[in-house]
Design a protein around this motif. Structure first.
Motif, PDB file in Angstrom:
ATOM      1  N   TYR A 117     141.108  89.937  44.061  1.00 13.96           N
ATOM      2  CA  TYR A 117     139.706  89.583  44.261  1.00 13.96           C
ATOM      3  C   TYR A 117     139.611  88.073  44.145  1.00 13.96           C
ATOM      4  N   LEU A 125     142.302 100.430  67.462  1.00 14.05           N
ATOM      5  CA  LEU A 125     140.903 100.422  67.014  1.00 14.05           C
ATOM      6  C   LEU A 125     140.069 101.405  67.830  1.00 14.05           C
ATOM      7  N   ALA A 138     137.143 106.864  56.856  1.00 16.26           N
ATOM      8  CA  ALA A 138     136.750 105.893  57.870  1.00 16.26           C
ATOM      9  C   ALA A 138     137.696 105.911  59.072  1.00 16.26           C
ATOM     10  N   PHE A 191     140.230 104.073  59.401  1.00 17.08           N
ATOM     11  CA  PHE A 191     141.039 102.879  59.194  1.00 17.08           C
ATOM     12  C   PHE A 191     141.928 103.121  57.972  1.00 17.08           C
ATOM     13  N   LEU A 205     145.959  94.237  61.180  1.00 19.70           N
ATOM     14  CA  LEU A 205     144.665  93.761  60.709  1.00 19.70           C
ATOM     15  C   LEU A 205     143.509  94.522  61.354  1.00 19.70           C
ATOM     16  N   MET A 206     143.698  94.909  62.608  1.00 20.44           N
ATOM     17  CA  MET A 206     142.596  95.537  63.331  1.00 20.44           C
ATOM     18  C   MET A 206     142.415  97.014  63.013  1.00 20.44           C
ATOM     19  N   GLY A 261     141.502  98.355  58.121  1.00 18.78           N
ATOM     20  CA  GLY A 261     140.238  98.255  57.386  1.00 18.78           C
ATOM     21  C   GLY A 261     140.155  97.108  56.399  1.00 18.78           C
ATOM     22  N   ASN A 262     141.320  96.591  55.954  1.00 15.94           N
ATOM     23  CA  ASN A 262     141.392  95.372  55.162  1.00 15.94           C
ATOM     24  C   ASN A 262     140.657  95.402  53.831  1.00 15.94           C
ATOM     25  N   ALA A 263     140.582  96.541  53.167  1.00 12.29           N
ATOM     26  CA  ALA A 263     140.058  96.558  51.806  1.00 12.29           C
ATOM     27  C   ALA A 263     141.258  96.538  50.863  1.00 12.29           C
ATOM     28  N   ARG A 275     142.880  97.623  48.405  1.00 12.83           N
ATOM     29  CA  ARG A 275     142.989  98.686  47.408  1.00 12.83           C
ATOM     30  C   ARG A 275     144.320  99.400  47.581  1.00 12.83           C
ATOM     31  N   ARG A 328     145.388 105.467  49.080  1.00 16.02           N
ATOM     32  CA  ARG A 328     145.016 106.685  48.348  1.00 16.02           C
ATOM     33  C   ARG A 328     144.692 107.840  49.278  1.00 16.02           C
ATOM     34  N   GLN A 383     141.512 106.085  54.474  1.00 14.93           N
ATOM     35  CA  GLN A 383     140.758 105.114  53.679  1.00 14.93           C
ATOM     36  C   GLN A 383     141.429 103.745  53.777  1.00 14.93           C
ATOM     37  N   PRO A 384     140.599 102.693  53.901  1.00 10.74           N
ATOM     38  CA  PRO A 384     141.155 101.373  54.196  1.00 10.74           C
ATOM     39  C   PRO A 384     142.089 100.814  53.112  1.00 10.74           C
ATOM     40  N   LEU A 386     143.374  86.847  57.426  1.00 10.13           N
ATOM     41  CA  LEU A 386     141.929  86.977  57.251  1.00 10.13           C
ATOM     42  C   LEU A 386     141.371  85.885  56.358  1.00 10.13           C
ATOM     43  N   VAL A 390     130.261 105.727  55.575  1.00 13.70           N
ATOM     44  CA  VAL A 390     131.346 104.764  55.804  1.00 13.70           C
ATOM     45  C   VAL A 390     130.723 103.383  55.990  1.00 13.70           C
ATOM     46  N   ALA A 433     134.610  99.756  51.469  1.00 11.74           N
ATOM     47  CA  ALA A 433     133.999  99.146  52.642  1.00 11.74           C
ATOM     48  C   ALA A 433     135.075  98.522  53.527  1.00 11.74           C
ATOM     49  N   LEU A 434     134.955  98.754  54.844  1.00  5.85           N
ATOM     50  CA  LEU A 434     135.884  98.120  55.774  1.00  5.85           C
ATOM     51  C   LEU A 434     135.583  96.636  55.846  1.00  5.85           C
ATOM     52  N   LEU A 478     136.072  94.116  58.700  1.00 10.48           N
ATOM     53  CA  LEU A 478     136.531  93.903  60.070  1.00 10.48           C
ATOM     54  C   LEU A 478     136.247  92.477  60.528  1.00 10.48           C
TER      55      LEU A 478
END
Lengths: 276, 294
Positions: free
Chosen positions: A42, A111, A125, A127, A205-206, A209-211, A213, A216, A220-221, A231, B170, B199-200, B202
């Motif tokens: 973070y 995507l 999601a 992603f 990257l596309m 989802g780029n979260a 975490r 899991r 899920q991103p 990014l 989502v 949260a995504l 993008l």
């Protein structure tokens, strides 16, 4: 010629020096162990733990290998042992073309078409690791196929004839004689494929989802080392920017390790070749 | 035998290469270390190059379409001036203009406290309204501000809690470099709040729209100018986003778009800004995507 070679060497040295020098402040402040094994990324709140990103990259890599390596090696075996010439002249350019497609196009394809499929199959999601792995598997396929095929085609024709003469079926000959003879070449192809997958940024990257975490669920991103750098570079400042160079340094070391493994297998192959 | 000798030769040669390499690296690191400061000072002294008849613009991708349209029209009217426009994100724009790399830095956010010391002059060129977009098949048409915050921060996770179908929400967000995300963070969910962990993130309004259009349970945020038929814009507190509701200040989520210059602008940059703020450009071009400031 020597000058050209020197350019490559100096280039690598320059990149290394630059990345390490820029990354140094954050590495010493956060501590290398805390940087690599910290569990929260973070950066805008001063948390620089790479473990979720490392885990994300590892999940993508593992998925890509599980899907891409068998498919790639099978394709190579088919092309070199079974495929009729006319079909091969169609298949080879098609596979080579896969290698030439820009990664942003893979990403866009993922995507628009793969993410919705993953979502409807796994929920969430869409992603995430599965979409990313699928795309990466296709991207490393040409590398694995072409290097494996070269190794298989380098196996002397006598070996095949010997196998057949012993009464083995064609598949047995391929399985017990040809593939073991080409084994180190096949391993090298997979290592090269891993190298491509580790470094891939845009396509991943596309679709992930780029979260940042831990992985899991299939849909899920997650985030990966490379895509996070791409990014964040646009806006990062201060420690955050330095931390990105820390990621870059880690990626460099991973790549170095891969090149090392690749060379090792090549050398072993050469030694085996001489013994024969 | 001969092979062995050759091998030893290679080893010795590669050892030499390593030593040379190490020396090169050491020298370079040393140079980079002490070369830094003087270079920075030099850059700030020779910053503005506007006399060359070239205007460099960069920054927010939200402002990019306006800046590009303005550049084309301005160059058509002033053929001796070259205007180059890049979309790199608000932070890069502000950084670029303060370092003298850009003549104009586009931004879709206000200056951060540490940026306010950079001697930048603010030119407000348009109002951007933020729309919350959902899949056209979503039954929900209106959210309260509280519900919006709870959804974006992950407190509400199912559409049935806000009058929709029983489906997990989502959240389709933007990456952290995005000015749009910063707008949501600052003005909607609050500086200290965190976005929903799943949260995504993008990299672009187009991807947000494409994803929401294909995700039945998706909700995303984009500029009002980006809304089209593929997605449905939600009302907030009963007010639909539109030019009238934004200007009348009844629609909650809107912000100013900026062009920053380092100090008061000189020609041709000044002429360009006057053109952007002129009535013709505001009503004919800005109004098609955003809400004019005049």
């Amino acid at each position: 010629m020597a000058a050209a070679a020197a350019t490559a060497v100096v280039g690598v040295a320059l990149i290394f020096a630059f990345v390490l020098q820029t990354a140094w402040p954050v590495l010493t402040r956060v501590g290398i162990a805390q940087f690599i094994f910290g569990d929260t990324w973070y950066p805008t709140r001063g948390r620089f733990g790479l473990l979720p990103l490392v885990a994300g990259s590892a999940a993508l890599l593992l998925g890509a290998l599980l899907l891409g390596a068998p498919a790639g090696v099978m394709t190579a075996i088919f092309l070199s042992e079974y495929c009729p010439k006319r079909l091969a002249s169609l298949l080879r350019p098609a596979i080579d073309l896969l290698a030439g497609i820009p990664s942003v196009i893979y990403g866009f394809f993922g995507l628009i078409s793969i993410v919705p499929i993953v979502r409807s199959v796994f929920g969430g999601a869409g992603f995430g690791p599965v979409a990313g792995s699928l795309i990466l598997a296709v991207m490393i396929l040409p590398t694995i196929t072409s290097v494996s095929r070269d190794a298989l085609e380098a196996v002397p024709r006598d070996y095949r004839l010997g196998g057949l003469a012993l009464g083995a079926t064609q598949w047995r000959t391929v399985y017990d004689v040809v593939v073991p003879s080409a084994w180190s070449g096949i391993v090298t192809s997979v290592v090269l494929g891993v190298g491509r997958a580790v470094g891939e940024t845009m396509a991943v990257l596309m679709v992930i989802g780029n979260a940042p975490r831990f992985p899991r669920a299939a849909g899920q991103p997650i985030s990966a080392l490379t895509s996070q750098v791409a990014l964040d570079m646009a806006y990062a400042s201060g420690d955050h920017r330095t931390a990105l160079f820390g990621i870059a340094a880690l990626l460099l070391f991973i790549t170095m390790g891969l090149v090392g493994v690749g060379r090792l297998t090549v050398r072993r192959q050469a030694r085996q070749g001489r013994r024969r | 035998m001969r092979e062995k000798r050759m091998k030893e030769g290679t080893v010795r040669r590669s050892a030499l290469v390593v030593v040379i390499l190490a020396a090169v690296v050491a020298v370079l690191v040393a140079l980079a270390g002490c070369g830094k400061q003087p270079a920075d000072q030099g850059a700030s002294e020779t910053g503005d190059q506007s006399l060359s008849g070239k205007i460099m613009i960069g920054g927010s991708t939200t402002v990019l379409p306006i800046a590009q349209a303005a550049a084309e029209q301005f160059m058509a009217a002033n053929p001796q001036v070259r205007v180059e426009v890049q979309g790199t994100g608000s932070s890069e724009g502000i950084k670029g203009v303060s370092e003298g790399v850009l003549n104009i830095g586009d931004s879709s956010r206000e200056l951060k406290p540490e940026e306010s010391k950079l001697d930048l002059v603010d030119h407000k060129i348009a109002i951007d309204a933020l729309a919350l977009v959902v899949n056209p098949d979503n039954k929900v048409t209106n959210l309260t501000k509280k519900q919006v915050v709870d959804i974006l921060t992950g407190k509400i996770t199912n559409w049935k809690d806000v009058g929709g179908a029983d489906e997990d929400i989502v959240v389709v967000g933007r990456d952290e470099a995005s000015g749009t995300r910063e707008f949501v963070q600052k003005d909607i969910i609050g500086e200290d709040a965190k976005f929903a962990a799943d949260a995504l993130a993008l990299p672009g309004a187009g991807q947000v729209k494409a994803t929401v259009a294909k995700t039945p349970a998706g909700i995303g945020y984009v500029g009002l100018g980006a809304v089209d038929d593929s997605v449905k814009a939600l009302k907030v507190e009963g007010v639909a986003p539109s030019e009238a509701t934004v200007k009348g200040d009844t629609y909650a989520y809107h912000r100013y778009l900026h062009m920053f210059t380092k100090g008061e602008p000189t020609d041709p940059t000044k002429a360009f800004l006057d053109f952007v703020l002129g009535e013709k450009f505001q009503t004919e071009t800005v109004a098609s995507e955003f809400v004019p400031v005049k």
